[in-house]
Design a protein around this motif. Structure first.
Motif, PDB file in Angstrom:
ATOM      1  N   ALA A   1       0.877  -1.031  -0.051  1.00 48.07           N
ATOM      2  CA  ALA A   1      -0.007   0.044  -0.054  1.00 48.07           C
ATOM      3  C   ALA A   1       0.799   1.354   0.188  1.00 48.07           C
ATOM      4  O   ALA A   1       2.002   1.139   0.734  1.00 48.07           O
ATOM      5  CB  ALA A   1      -0.877  -0.117   1.182  1.00 48.07           C
TER       6      ALA A   1
ATOM      7  N   SER B   1      -4.073   1.519  -2.350  1.00 48.93           N
ATOM      8  CA  SER B   1      -4.506   0.834  -1.236  1.00 48.93           C
ATOM      9  C   SER B   1      -4.549  -0.641  -1.402  1.00 48.93           C
ATOM     10  O   SER B   1      -4.607  -1.119  -2.549  1.00 48.93           O
ATOM     11  CB  SER B   1      -5.730   1.237  -0.661  1.00 48.93           C
ATOM     12  OG  SER B   1      -6.697   1.214  -1.508  1.00 48.93           O
ATOM     13  N   VAL B   2      -4.406  -1.507  -0.258  1.00 47.36           N
ATOM     14  CA  VAL B   2      -4.689  -3.058  -0.557  1.00 47.36           C
ATOM     15  C   VAL B   2      -5.597  -3.341   0.411  1.00 47.36           C
ATOM     16  O   VAL B   2      -5.627  -2.877   1.371  1.00 47.36           O
ATOM     17  CB  VAL B   2      -3.459  -3.785  -0.146  1.00 47.36           C
ATOM     18  CG1 VAL B   2      -2.238  -3.368  -1.437  1.00 47.36           C
ATOM     19  CG2 VAL B   2      -2.661  -3.696   0.942  1.00 47.36           C
ATOM     20  N   PRO B   3      -6.489  -4.525   0.175  1.00 47.02           N
ATOM     21  CA  PRO B   3      -7.507  -4.826   0.941  1.00 47.02           C
ATOM     22  C   PRO B   3      -7.175  -5.245   2.238  1.00 47.02           C
ATOM     23  O   PRO B   3      -7.971  -5.259   3.334  1.00 47.02           O
ATOM     24  CB  PRO B   3      -8.336  -5.719   0.209  1.00 47.02           C
ATOM     25  CG  PRO B   3      -7.419  -6.452  -0.726  1.00 47.02           C
ATOM     26  CD  PRO B   3      -6.467  -5.161  -0.856  1.00 47.02           C
ATOM     27  N   LEU B   4      -6.035  -5.991   2.392  1.00 43.93           N
ATOM     28  CA  LEU B   4      -5.630  -6.707   3.810  1.00 43.93           C
ATOM     29  C   LEU B   4      -4.252  -7.074   3.886  1.00 43.93           C
ATOM     30  O   LEU B   4      -3.532  -7.041   2.791  1.00 43.93           O
ATOM     31  CB  LEU B   4      -6.589  -7.837   4.066  1.00 43.93           C
ATOM     32  CG  LEU B   4      -6.165  -9.218   3.054  1.00 43.93           C
ATOM     33  CD1 LEU B   4      -6.812 -10.533   3.512  1.00 43.93           C
ATOM     34  CD2 LEU B   4      -6.604  -8.982   1.692  1.00 43.93           C
TER      35      LEU B   4
ATOM     36  N   LEU C   1      -7.195 -12.684  -5.609  1.00 46.17           N
ATOM     37  CA  LEU C   1      -7.151 -11.440  -5.009  1.00 46.17           C
ATOM     38  C   LEU C   1      -5.887 -10.678  -5.406  1.00 46.17           C
ATOM     39  O   LEU C   1      -5.905  -9.586  -5.765  1.00 46.17           O
ATOM     40  CB  LEU C   1      -7.623 -11.192  -3.681  1.00 46.17           C
ATOM     41  CG  LEU C   1      -7.551  -9.812  -3.104  1.00 46.17           C
ATOM     42  CD1 LEU C   1      -8.683  -8.802  -3.919  1.00 46.17           C
ATOM     43  CD2 LEU C   1      -8.007 -10.102  -1.618  1.00 46.17           C
TER      44      LEU C   1
ATOM     45  N   GLU D   1      -4.667  -7.594  -7.779  1.00 47.61           N
ATOM     46  CA  GLU D   1      -4.120  -6.498  -7.128  1.00 47.61           C
ATOM     47  C   GLU D   1      -2.836  -6.014  -7.861  1.00 47.61           C
ATOM     48  O   GLU D   1      -2.209  -5.088  -8.055  1.00 47.61           O
ATOM     49  CB  GLU D   1      -3.925  -6.361  -5.771  1.00 47.61           C
ATOM     50  CG  GLU D   1      -5.363  -6.343  -4.975  1.00 47.61           C
ATOM     51  CD  GLU D   1      -5.977  -4.837  -4.851  1.00 47.61           C
ATOM     52  OE1 GLU D   1      -5.357  -4.188  -5.297  1.00 47.61           O
ATOM     53  OE2 GLU D   1      -7.142  -5.136  -4.932  1.00 47.61           O
TER      54      GLU D   1
END
Length: 342
Positions: free
Chosen positions: A183, A211-214, A254, A258
């Protein structure tokens, strides 16, 4: 180097010192290794017992054994047994032990999957506590043989960055493909840019996203680790470990999505830069400045020809370099040609 073959540091020092000589006495090796004579003699006797060294023929006469010396005789001298003869059996035994360990690992893994008390137990496990989370993280990274996929976001909680860097270095040394999506705000941490630059230089493929989700690490597409919110575990760091399943497949998809959308990071002389996104294009005025710069025109002369101030030319040049992710005008020219700006 030889500790992996069962020699301790002091034994390795004596062995290496003897390697450089046809023969040597304990006193000779004391001067070279810095060990005391009693310790050196003990190690030489042990190496001889294990077949890694032998008493030199010329030292045998007049002595009753490798550790004995008559009053008028010279100290015993030792020579190495050829490594191809002495060390090969040790290497074969270690290979056999590794093969047995791999077989046991496969059997235990299959048994664990087949005897899980609940179907979900073989898919997801919850790990709670700093030590447990750090231990499982290192297991995933050090156990990877082919590929590691990583999302980086926020500050480390359970695994200090220095410890993670050591696991990363170990994986790269084994030839593991290492891909990271970070991120954008991850680079804001102290000394992060320096560590990222070192990782890229060592072989990590790294990309930057807004941004990254997790936060996540996936090992060989067989296991993944995802941290949980600490409020759900009484304030302690916790994580889930996901084994082969549809959920793991979704996490890999995922990551790949990304990865495809993120911008490559590359090392520069001053730190790291992200490659510009394709929708960022220079303005017409910036292209006019670029054309003159690439023709070798100075900033002052370019300003005069375009009817601009030197400050404006410098500002447009700076923006062009930012768009290109360049640290120098030479890099700017290379990017401009590749991107078809002119």
């Amino acid at each position: 180097m030889l500790q992996s073959l069962g020699l301790g540091p002091a034994e390795e020092a004596v062995y290496t010192a003897l390697l450089a000589r046809p023969t040597a006495s304990a006193q000779d090796l004391v001067r070279q290794t810095g060990l005391d004579e009693a310790e050196t003699t003990r190690i030489l006797l042990d190496l001889t017992t294990r077949g890694l060294a032998a008493v030199a023929t010329e030292a045998r006469s007049g002595v009753s054994g490798p550790s004995d010396c008559d009053a008028g005789s010279r100290p015993a001298r030792y020579r190495l047994t050829p490594p191809s003869v002495a060390l090969a059996p040790i290497l074969v035994e270690q290979r056999n032990a590794l093969h047995r360990a791999e077989t046991a690992f496969s059997m235990l893994t299959e048994q664990y999957r087949s005897t899980a008390a609940h179907p979900a137990g073989s898919v997801v496990e919850v790990v709670v506590g700093v030590e447990q989370v750090a231990h499982r993280f290192h297991q995933l990274q050090r156990g990877a043989q082919r590929e590691l996929l990583v999302f980086l976001v926020g500050a480390p909680t359970a695994v200090p960055r220095d410890d993670a860097d050591l696991s990363e270095s170990s994986a790269l040394d084994r030839g593991v493909d290492f891909r990271v999506v970070a991120a954008k705000d991850y680079l804001d941490g102290p000394d992060v840019a320096r560590d990222v630059k070192a990782g890229i230089a060592a072989g990590v493929e790294m990309r930057l996203a807004d941004s990254v989700p997790l936060k996540m690490v996936v090992s060989d597409r067989e296991r993944a680790m995802v941290p949980l919110d600490m409020t759900d575990s009484g304030g302690e760091p916790s994580a889930i470990v996901v084994h082969r399943s549809g959920l793991l497949t979704a996490l890999v998809h995922l990551f790949e999505r990304e990865w495809a959308e993120a911008r490559p990071l590359y090392a520069t002389t001053t730190g790291v830069r992200a490659q510009p996104t394709t929708d960022q294009q220079p303005t017409e005025g910036e292209l006019e400045v670029l054309a003159l710069l690439l023709a070798g025109v100075s900033d002052r002369r370019a300003a005069s020809q375009l009817g601009l101030s030197i400050r404006t030319v410098e500002r447009r040049t700076r923006r062009l370099m930012d768009l290109a992710g360049a640290d120098s005008r030479l890099q700017l020219g290379w990017h401009a040609a590749r991107a078809g700006w002119l």
